[in-house]
Scaffold this motif. Structure first.
Motif, PDB file in Angstrom:
ATOM      1  N   TYR A 330      26.509  41.385  21.984  1.00  0.00           N
ATOM      2  CA  TYR A 330      26.924  41.032  22.815  1.00  0.00           C
ATOM      3  C   TYR A 330      28.051  41.793  22.386  1.00  0.00           C
ATOM      4  O   TYR A 330      28.417  41.639  20.937  1.00  0.00           O
ATOM      5  CB  TYR A 330      27.501  39.630  23.077  1.00  0.00           C
ATOM      6  N   VAL A 331      28.967  42.138  22.914  1.00  0.00           N
ATOM      7  CA  VAL A 331      30.325  42.888  22.700  1.00  0.00           C
ATOM      8  C   VAL A 331      31.381  41.765  23.828  1.00  0.00           C
ATOM      9  O   VAL A 331      30.871  41.681  25.574  1.00  0.00           O
ATOM     10  CB  VAL A 331      30.529  44.278  23.201  1.00  0.00           C
ATOM     11  N   TYR A 332      32.167  41.619  23.458  1.00  0.00           N
ATOM     12  CA  TYR A 332      33.531  40.949  24.668  1.00  0.00           C
ATOM     13  C   TYR A 332      34.502  41.860  24.845  1.00  0.00           C
ATOM     14  O   TYR A 332      35.529  41.839  23.582  1.00  0.00           O
ATOM     15  CB  TYR A 332      33.721  39.867  23.628  1.00  0.00           C
ATOM     16  N   SER A 333      34.553  42.218  25.517  1.00  0.00           N
ATOM     17  CA  SER A 333      35.757  43.010  26.432  1.00  0.00           C
ATOM     18  C   SER A 333      37.277  42.458  26.700  1.00  0.00           C
ATOM     19  O   SER A 333      36.432  41.762  28.498  1.00  0.00           O
ATOM     20  CB  SER A 333      35.510  44.324  27.225  1.00  0.00           C
ATOM     21  N   SER A 334      38.575  42.678  26.282  1.00  0.00           N
ATOM     22  CA  SER A 334      38.970  42.029  27.332  1.00  0.00           C
ATOM     23  C   SER A 334      39.664  42.318  28.625  1.00  0.00           C
ATOM     24  O   SER A 334      39.390  44.541  28.546  1.00  0.00           O
ATOM     25  CB  SER A 334      40.760  42.105  26.782  1.00  0.00           C
ATOM     26  N   VAL A 335      39.792  42.519  29.535  1.00  0.00           N
ATOM     27  CA  VAL A 335      39.338  43.024  30.720  1.00  0.00           C
ATOM     28  C   VAL A 335      41.078  43.370  31.517  1.00  0.00           C
ATOM     29  O   VAL A 335      40.850  43.378  33.274  1.00  0.00           O
ATOM     30  CB  VAL A 335      38.343  43.136  31.994  1.00  0.00           C
ATOM     31  N   LYS A 336      41.570  42.431  31.663  1.00  0.00           N
ATOM     32  CA  LYS A 336      43.105  42.454  31.976  1.00  0.00           C
ATOM     33  C   LYS A 336      44.181  43.231  32.416  1.00  0.00           C
ATOM     34  O   LYS A 336      44.596  43.137  33.252  1.00  0.00           O
ATOM     35  CB  LYS A 336      43.870  41.661  30.985  1.00  0.00           C
ATOM     36  N   GLY A 337      43.449  45.045  31.984  1.00  0.00           N
ATOM     37  CA  GLY A 337      44.647  45.447  32.205  1.00  0.00           C
ATOM     38  C   GLY A 337      43.323  46.251  33.907  1.00  0.00           C
ATOM     39  O   GLY A 337      43.923  46.806  34.485  1.00  0.00           O
ATOM     40  N   ALA A 338      42.542  45.349  33.843  1.00  0.00           N
ATOM     41  CA  ALA A 338      41.556  46.086  35.028  1.00  0.00           C
ATOM     42  C   ALA A 338      41.532  44.851  36.463  1.00  0.00           C
ATOM     43  O   ALA A 338      41.385  45.443  37.538  1.00  0.00           O
ATOM     44  CB  ALA A 338      39.738  45.994  35.213  1.00  0.00           C
ATOM     45  N   LEU A 339      42.827  44.067  36.030  1.00  0.00           N
ATOM     46  CA  LEU A 339      43.229  42.850  37.237  1.00  0.00           C
ATOM     47  C   LEU A 339      44.464  43.146  38.535  1.00  0.00           C
ATOM     48  O   LEU A 339      45.189  43.640  37.084  1.00  0.00           O
ATOM     49  CB  LEU A 339      43.040  41.336  36.036  1.00  0.00           C
ATOM     50  N   GLY A 340      44.001  42.593  38.949  1.00  0.00           N
ATOM     51  CA  GLY A 340      45.191  43.366  40.240  1.00  0.00           C
ATOM     52  C   GLY A 340      44.940  44.438  40.540  1.00  0.00           C
ATOM     53  O   GLY A 340      46.154  44.793  41.545  1.00  0.00           O
ATOM     54  N   ARG A 341      44.578  45.253  40.361  1.00  0.00           N
ATOM     55  CA  ARG A 341      44.452  46.615  40.713  1.00  0.00           C
ATOM     56  C   ARG A 341      43.298  46.747  41.969  1.00  0.00           C
ATOM     57  O   ARG A 341      42.308  46.433  42.245  1.00  0.00           O
ATOM     58  CB  ARG A 341      44.141  47.853  40.005  1.00  0.00           C
ATOM     59  N   GLU A 342      43.553  47.723  42.950  1.00  0.00           N
ATOM     60  CA  GLU A 342      42.957  47.665  44.301  1.00  0.00           C
ATOM     61  C   GLU A 342      41.826  49.300  42.608  1.00  0.00           C
ATOM     62  O   GLU A 342      41.553  50.437  42.349  1.00  0.00           O
ATOM     63  CB  GLU A 342      42.916  49.217  45.209  1.00  0.00           C
ATOM     64  N   ILE A 343      40.031  48.467  43.580  1.00  0.00           N
ATOM     65  CA  ILE A 343      39.274  49.502  43.106  1.00  0.00           C
ATOM     66  C   ILE A 343      38.064  49.178  43.810  1.00  0.00           C
ATOM     67  O   ILE A 343      37.067  48.494  44.688  1.00  0.00           O
ATOM     68  CB  ILE A 343      38.131  48.740  41.742  1.00  0.00           C
ATOM     69  N   ASN A 344      38.200  50.485  44.759  1.00  0.00           N
ATOM     70  CA  ASN A 344      37.032  50.728  45.731  1.00  0.00           C
ATOM     71  C   ASN A 344      37.688  50.482  47.149  1.00  0.00           C
ATOM     72  O   ASN A 344      36.996  49.733  47.524  1.00  0.00           O
ATOM     73  CB  ASN A 344      35.498  50.170  44.992  1.00  0.00           C
ATOM     74  N   GLY A 345      38.472  50.004  47.245  1.00  0.00           N
ATOM     75  CA  GLY A 345      39.039  49.569  47.820  1.00  0.00           C
ATOM     76  C   GLY A 345      39.198  48.156  48.268  1.00  0.00           C
ATOM     77  O   GLY A 345      39.619  47.158  48.912  1.00  0.00           O
ATOM     78  N   LYS A 346      39.061  47.243  46.875  1.00  0.00           N
ATOM     79  CA  LYS A 346      39.355  45.922  46.556  1.00  0.00           C
ATOM     80  C   LYS A 346      39.894  44.965  45.709  1.00  0.00           C
ATOM     81  O   LYS A 346      40.153  46.529  44.962  1.00  0.00           O
ATOM     82  CB  LYS A 346      37.338  45.617  46.641  1.00  0.00           C
ATOM     83  N   VAL A 347      40.440  44.608  45.569  1.00  0.00           N
ATOM     84  CA  VAL A 347      41.290  43.812  43.828  1.00  0.00           C
ATOM     85  C   VAL A 347      40.444  42.591  43.758  1.00  0.00           C
ATOM     86  O   VAL A 347      40.932  41.956  44.359  1.00  0.00           O
ATOM     87  CB  VAL A 347      42.651  43.940  44.878  1.00  0.00           C
ATOM     88  N   ALA A 348      40.254  43.268  42.218  1.00  0.00           N
ATOM     89  CA  ALA A 348      39.931  41.849  41.380  1.00  0.00           C
ATOM     90  C   ALA A 348      41.394  41.376  40.814  1.00  0.00           C
ATOM     91  O   ALA A 348      41.678  42.155  40.076  1.00  0.00           O
ATOM     92  CB  ALA A 348      38.991  42.117  40.492  1.00  0.00           C
ATOM     93  N   ASN A 349      41.250  39.366  41.336  1.00  0.00           N
ATOM     94  CA  ASN A 349      42.191  39.413  40.562  1.00  0.00           C
ATOM     95  C   ASN A 349      42.058  38.745  39.543  1.00  0.00           C
ATOM     96  O   ASN A 349      43.233  38.244  37.667  1.00  0.00           O
ATOM     97  CB  ASN A 349      43.262  38.403  41.957  1.00  0.00           C
ATOM     98  N   THR A 350      40.723  38.399  38.677  1.00  0.00           N
ATOM     99  CA  THR A 350      39.746  37.088  38.059  1.00  0.00           C
ATOM    100  C   THR A 350      39.087  38.539  37.442  1.00  0.00           C
ATOM    101  O   THR A 350      38.160  39.211  37.871  1.00  0.00           O
ATOM    102  CB  THR A 350      39.576  35.540  38.119  1.00  0.00           C
ATOM    103  N   SER A 351      38.620  37.578  36.067  1.00  0.00           N
ATOM    104  CA  SER A 351      37.355  38.549  35.545  1.00  0.00           C
ATOM    105  C   SER A 351      36.205  37.801  36.520  1.00  0.00           C
ATOM    106  O   SER A 351      35.363  39.079  36.109  1.00  0.00           O
ATOM    107  CB  SER A 351      37.221  38.095  34.086  1.00  0.00           C
ATOM    108  N   SER A 352      36.182  37.027  36.520  1.00  0.00           N
ATOM    109  CA  SER A 352      35.188  36.367  37.854  1.00  0.00           C
ATOM    110  C   SER A 352      34.568  37.438  38.927  1.00  0.00           C
ATOM    111  O   SER A 352      33.638  37.835  39.082  1.00  0.00           O
ATOM    112  CB  SER A 352      34.863  34.238  37.720  1.00  0.00           C
TER     113      SER A 352
END
Length: 401
Positions: A330-352
């Motif tokens: 397994y690899v376990y990545s921190s994705v905090k840098g991707a949270l709260g930004r717009e991605i394809n017109g959507k915003v993910a505020n949590t890793s879930s």
């Protein structure tokens, strides 16, 4: 006359959260069955076939009439002896076959270990990130899971100081997993020894999940706690199985090793719960443990190659912070840098939410850190083909670009 409402699901089972990894795996498989080209990084399952010599042993077992009947609930004697020999010295001697209990996979071993030593209200320390099943089995046994959180800055490993700070008068056990699921972190011999001595001095049980111990890389040494601190054997239960090492997840053969009174109690529970493990699978497991081991090294080398590949690709994604795992797959990545930004017109505020977005938009299944007690991260299994690995990470990178 009014009728008394019928009591439905028990409070204990109502409080249990279904396995997040299995849920995501099921969702991705449903999409794939519907014709969607899903890449699935969710399941902790080697993508190799079970070694042929093991399959041949199972085929031979189907022709053996003794396979058609009940066997001892604790498992076939030959398998228990093979398990005892495989771990070597436990405490001051090779464990007796009577101190080994064969279970229906590693999950049953985790539950029965908890059920054997936990009383209502007892606290169990869980270094987080942890395998999603640990807190649920603790709760099923009547215990209280207590998270001891590590993060990327500490290599996902907890310290003795953290464990001591979390310990109370109700602390009865620690669940310890190295190499780790979900992070691939491996505790050094010095760290294992320090934690083992702390547990010994404080009268705390250790439930050691050693199922990934054969899968380490870069010359990293895995020192099992029962060897680091032999005196701990009287307050320790070791869990493992054939699933990961031999690509036998579907065969459902695990085991637990520990003090005779604990194994006797767990065996009594199993006698009412499931009787014995499937006899054909047990005979296959005997061959896995005692037969040629070349396939294990071939799989480990393939995992090592994929480990380096997936980390190098993930490190090309600026929003991810990805350490190099030392073990497991397994690899376990921190994705905090991707949270709260717009991605394809959507915003993910949590890793879930990010994991859902990646599955919906890129058709790539990953497991969010919420499943492992540490939001802000995702787990990817590199127990996939090289082609799927490259395609899956490429899709994620394009999605986030």
């Amino acid at each position: 006359m009014s009728k008394k409402p019928i009591h439905r699901v028990s409070k204990r089972l109502s409080a249990i959260t279904p396995s997040a990894t299995l849920a995501i795996d099921a969702k991705s498989k449903a999409l794939k069955a519907a014709g969607q080209p899903v890449i699935n990084f969710a399941p902790g399952e080697p993508n190799f076939d079970t070694p042929r010599n093991v399959v041949e042993a199972a085929l031979a077992a189907t022709e053996d009439p003794t396979s058609y009947r009940y066997t001892p609930g604790n498992g076939l004697l030959a398998l228990r002896e093979a398990v005892a020999q495989s771990i070597g010295v436990f405490g001051n001697a090779v464990p007796a076959a009577t101190d080994v209990l064969i279970t229906n996979g590693g999950k049953q071993a985790v539950y029965q270990a908890c059920a054997a030593i936990i009383d209502e209200g007892d606290e169990v320390l869980l270094p987080a990130p942890y395998w999603t099943t640990y807190p649920e089995t603790v709760k099923l046994a009547g215990g209280v899971p207590v998270d001891v959180v590590a993060d990327i800055s500490t290599g996902y490993k907890v310290t003795v100081e953290q464990l001591e700070a979390a310990r109370t008068d109700r602390t009865i056990a620690l669940i310890f997993c190295s190499p780790s699921n979900p992070t691939g972190a491996v505790y050094s011999p010095e760290e294992v020894t320090a934690i083992g001595k702390w547990a010994l001095e404080n009268g705390i049980w250790v439930i050691a999940d050693d199922i990934y111990e054969a899968l380490v890389y870069d010359g990293v040494e895995v020192l099992p706690m029962y060897r680091a601190v032999p005196e701990l054997a009287n307050q320790m239960v070791v869990l493992s199985g054939v699933a990961k090492k031999y690509a036998m997840t579907g065969w459902r053969v695990g085991w637990m090793i520990g003090p005779s009174d604990v194994i006797k109690a767990a065996g009594a529970l199993q006698s009412h719960l499931t009787s014995n493990v499937n006899n054909i699978a047990q005979k296959a497991a005997i061959e896995a443990l005692t037969g040629p081991q070349g396939a294990v090294e071939e799989m480990r080398e393939a995992f090592d190659r994929r480990r380096r590949l997936i980390v190098s690709m993930l490190r090309e994604i600026p929003e991810f912070d990805t350490p190099m795992p030392e073990g497991a797959f397994y690899v376990y990545s921190s994705v905090k840098g991707a949270l709260g930004r717009e991605i394809n017109g959507k915003v993910a505020n949590t890793s879930s939410e990010l994991a859902d977005l990646i599955l919906d938009e890129a058709l790539v299944a990953v497991v969010p850190g919420e499943a492992f007690g540490t939001p802000g991260y995702i787990r990817l299994s590199y127990a996939v083909s090289d082609e799927d690995l490259i395609e899956g990470i490429t899709r994620i990178r394009k999605l986030l670009a």
